[in-house]
Design an enzyme around this catalytic site. Structure first.
Site, PDB file in Angstrom:
ATOM      1  N   GLY A  12     -11.909  74.785  34.522  1.00 52.47           N
ATOM      2  CA  GLY A  12     -11.735  73.535  35.281  1.00 52.47           C
ATOM      3  C   GLY A  12     -11.830  73.736  36.783  1.00 52.47           C
ATOM      4  CB  THR A 102      -3.997  71.193  30.648  1.00 53.97           C
ATOM      5  OG1 THR A 102      -4.981  71.968  31.337  1.00 53.97           O
ATOM      6  CG2 THR A 102      -4.614  69.966  30.051  1.00 53.97           C
ATOM      7  CB  THR A 103       0.168  67.119  31.650  1.00 49.83           C
ATOM      8  OG1 THR A 103      -0.830  66.212  32.130  1.00 49.83           O
ATOM      9  CG2 THR A 103       0.741  67.896  32.819  1.00 49.83           C
ATOM     10  CG  HIS A 157       3.265  60.494  39.823  1.00 53.01           C
ATOM     11  ND1 HIS A 157       4.574  60.372  39.417  1.00 53.01           N
ATOM     12  CD2 HIS A 157       2.973  61.816  39.784  1.00 53.01           C
ATOM     13  CE1 HIS A 157       5.045  61.570  39.126  1.00 53.01           C
ATOM     14  NE2 HIS A 157       4.100  62.470  39.346  1.00 53.01           N
ATOM     15  CE  LYS A 161       2.447  60.805  35.826  1.00 57.31           C
ATOM     16  NZ  LYS A 161       1.832  61.956  35.153  1.00 57.31           N
ATOM     17  CB  THR A 168       8.442  65.659  36.458  1.00 57.66           C
ATOM     18  OG1 THR A 168       7.342  66.561  36.367  1.00 57.66           O
ATOM     19  CG2 THR A 168       9.510  66.253  37.346  1.00 57.66           C
TER      20      THR A 168
HETATM   21  P1  NAP Z   1      -9.336  66.651  37.217  1.00 62.80           P
HETATM   22  O1  NAP Z   1      -9.531  66.589  38.691  1.00 62.80           O
HETATM   23  O2  NAP Z   1      -9.857  65.544  36.362  1.00 62.80           O
HETATM   24  O3  NAP Z   1      -9.952  68.037  36.712  1.00 62.80           O
HETATM   25  C1  NAP Z   1     -10.113  68.379  35.376  1.00 62.80           C
HETATM   26  C2  NAP Z   1     -11.292  69.317  35.301  1.00 62.80           C
HETATM   27  O4  NAP Z   1     -11.398  69.842  33.975  1.00 62.80           O
HETATM   28  C3  NAP Z   1     -12.624  68.632  35.629  1.00 62.80           C
HETATM   29  O5  NAP Z   1     -13.291  69.359  36.630  1.00 62.80           O
HETATM   30  C4  NAP Z   1     -13.358  68.683  34.288  1.00 62.80           C
HETATM   31  O6  NAP Z   1     -14.747  68.854  34.466  1.00 62.80           O
HETATM   32  C5  NAP Z   1     -12.766  69.939  33.686  1.00 62.80           C
HETATM   33  N1  NAP Z   1     -13.023  70.023  32.255  1.00 62.80           N
HETATM   34  C6  NAP Z   1     -12.833  69.080  31.303  1.00 62.80           C
HETATM   35  N2  NAP Z   1     -13.231  69.573  30.108  1.00 62.80           N
HETATM   36  C7  NAP Z   1     -13.673  70.819  30.328  1.00 62.80           C
HETATM   37  C8  NAP Z   1     -14.234  71.832  29.500  1.00 62.80           C
HETATM   38  N3  NAP Z   1     -14.432  71.637  28.191  1.00 62.80           N
HETATM   39  N4  NAP Z   1     -14.559  73.020  30.065  1.00 62.80           N
HETATM   40  C9  NAP Z   1     -14.385  73.244  31.363  1.00 62.80           C
HETATM   41  N5  NAP Z   1     -13.893  72.309  32.211  1.00 62.80           N
HETATM   42  C10 NAP Z   1     -13.546  71.114  31.691  1.00 62.80           C
HETATM   43  O7  NAP Z   1      -7.787  66.770  36.861  1.00 62.80           O
HETATM   44  P2  NAP Z   1      -6.644  67.516  37.703  1.00 62.80           P
HETATM   45  O8  NAP Z   1      -5.949  66.541  38.572  1.00 62.80           O
HETATM   46  O9  NAP Z   1      -7.191  68.759  38.285  1.00 62.80           O
HETATM   47  O10 NAP Z   1      -5.643  67.876  36.525  1.00 62.80           O
HETATM   48  C11 NAP Z   1      -6.007  68.751  35.495  1.00 62.80           C
HETATM   49  C12 NAP Z   1      -4.860  68.816  34.504  1.00 62.80           C
HETATM   50  O11 NAP Z   1      -3.697  69.332  35.171  1.00 62.80           O
HETATM   51  C13 NAP Z   1      -4.437  67.429  33.985  1.00 62.80           C
HETATM   52  O12 NAP Z   1      -4.008  67.583  32.650  1.00 62.80           O
HETATM   53  C14 NAP Z   1      -3.262  67.050  34.881  1.00 62.80           C
HETATM   54  O13 NAP Z   1      -2.370  66.152  34.260  1.00 62.80           O
HETATM   55  C15 NAP Z   1      -2.638  68.401  35.062  1.00 62.80           C
HETATM   56  N6  NAP Z   1      -1.789  68.555  36.249  1.00 62.80           N
HETATM   57  C16 NAP Z   1      -0.832  69.501  36.124  1.00 62.80           C
HETATM   58  C17 NAP Z   1      -0.010  69.782  37.193  1.00 62.80           C
HETATM   59  C18 NAP Z   1       1.039  70.836  37.019  1.00 62.80           C
HETATM   60  O14 NAP Z   1       1.796  71.083  37.965  1.00 62.80           O
HETATM   61  N7  NAP Z   1       1.090  71.485  35.868  1.00 62.80           N
HETATM   62  C19 NAP Z   1      -0.156  69.092  38.405  1.00 62.80           C
HETATM   63  C20 NAP Z   1      -1.174  68.147  38.512  1.00 62.80           C
HETATM   64  C21 NAP Z   1      -1.998  67.895  37.417  1.00 62.80           C
HETATM   65  P3  NAP Z   1     -15.794  67.675  34.055  1.00 62.80           P
HETATM   66  O15 NAP Z   1     -16.096  66.997  35.338  1.00 62.80           O
HETATM   67  O16 NAP Z   1     -16.963  68.414  33.504  1.00 62.80           O
HETATM   68  O17 NAP Z   1     -15.159  66.802  33.022  1.00 62.80           O
END
Ligand code: NAP
Length: 268
Positions: A12, A102-103, A157, A161, A168
């Protein structure tokens, strides 16, 4: 003792979280980014992916192929729940430790993944919130609940979202409930003249969700007592706030032989 040169594959890398994590890994001396997994740029180098940092790191669109070609210690997954779950299974098969931000995993997912981790004796961490300050906010709130039984939670948020309340906020309420008698907050006879004014409730604790552009991730836990209130507040101003937690998880996961869910379980 710190692990030297932890070899990392990151899935990602173009995402909001993933792009920040690429920078963190690249700037950490004892981390070595060996490859990234991106659905759209197979066989390229990361530096040729639009907007990505100038790094000569190979890009794969298939994690299995990536792990066959590159030895690695840790997978950082910041994608989607479906992909994250599949990636964890592949990582376990290759003896790689998953660190997953990932959530959206179900309880069944967590249970099944824990069984695989235990069977293979491979440590893994799933952390729905990597912000160490947010974890401390939850822990401080749990401690405060021993002395303040009256409490409400306001979480705020960005408006992209999809779920409400935030994981949390629910986790905070669960932790508070370990030190609080089950009781409904507010007057027993209170009436909502507009439905939902008092928020959603978790075991009697109201949770209010605000969604606005300009916000990132913020939460206030407000306790009320005789002649006083206590507010515990955390703000993630940008996604950099999550990176110390990702780094800690990568370092910690190398020492585990089971799955840990939640960063609060690896912070004293
Ligand atoms: P985002 O900007 O939508 O990024 C997700 C990325 O995953 C995109 O670049 C997408 O690429 C990629 N992806 C999807 N399917 C894939 C695959 N099969 N192989 C490789 N890459 C793939 O989302 P984000 O804000 O970064 O958040 C990502 C995750 O983290 C979410 O679940 C979010 O809820 C979570 N999160 C967690 C925290 C924490 O502290 N743990 C904080 C914020 C967010 P494509 O463009 O190709 O689809």
């Amino acid at each position: 003792m710190q692990n030297k040169n932890i070899r990392i594959v990151l899935a990602g890398p173009r995402g909001n979280m993933g792009s920040e994590a690429v920078k963190m890994v690249a700037n950490t001396n004892h981390f070595n980014l060996v490859a990234v997994v991106d659905s759209k740029h197979n066989n390229m180098l990361l530096k040729d992916v639009p907007g990505a940092p100038q790094l000569d790191i190979p890009v794969f669109n298939d994690l299995e192929e990536c792990l066959i070609n590159h030895e690695c210690d840790v997978l950082i997954d910041l994608t989607t729940p479906k992909t994250g779950r599949r990636h964890m299974e592949i990582a376990f098969r290759h003896g790689v430790h998953p660190v997953v931000g990932t959530t959206g995993f179900s309880e069944q997912d967590i249970q099944q993944l824990t069984e695989i981790a235990n069977e293979k004796q491979i440590g893994a961490i799933i952390a729905p919130n990597f912000a160490i300050g947010a974890i401390l906010m939850m822990k401080f709130s749990q401690a405060a609940a021993k002395y303040f039984q009256n409490v409400e939670i306001i979480e705020q948020h960005h408006d992209k979202k999809l779920d409400a309340p935030s994981g949390t906020a629910v986790k905070t309420a669960k932790m508070i409930m370990e030190n609080r008698e089950g009781m409904k907050q507010g007057h027993p006879d209170e009436v909502e003249t507009i439905k939902g004014s008092r928020g959603g409730t978790f075991e009697g604790i109201p949770i209010h969700s605000v969604r606005l552009p300009g916000l990132v991730a913020h939460q206030e836990v407000i306790f009320g007592g005789h002649g006083q209130t206590l507010t515990i507040r955390h703000d993630s101003i940008n996604r950099e706030s999550f990176m110390p937690g990702v780094k800690l998880a990568v370092e910690t996961v190398m020492k585990l032989d089971t799955l840990i869910y939640g960063l609060e379980n690896i912070i004293d």
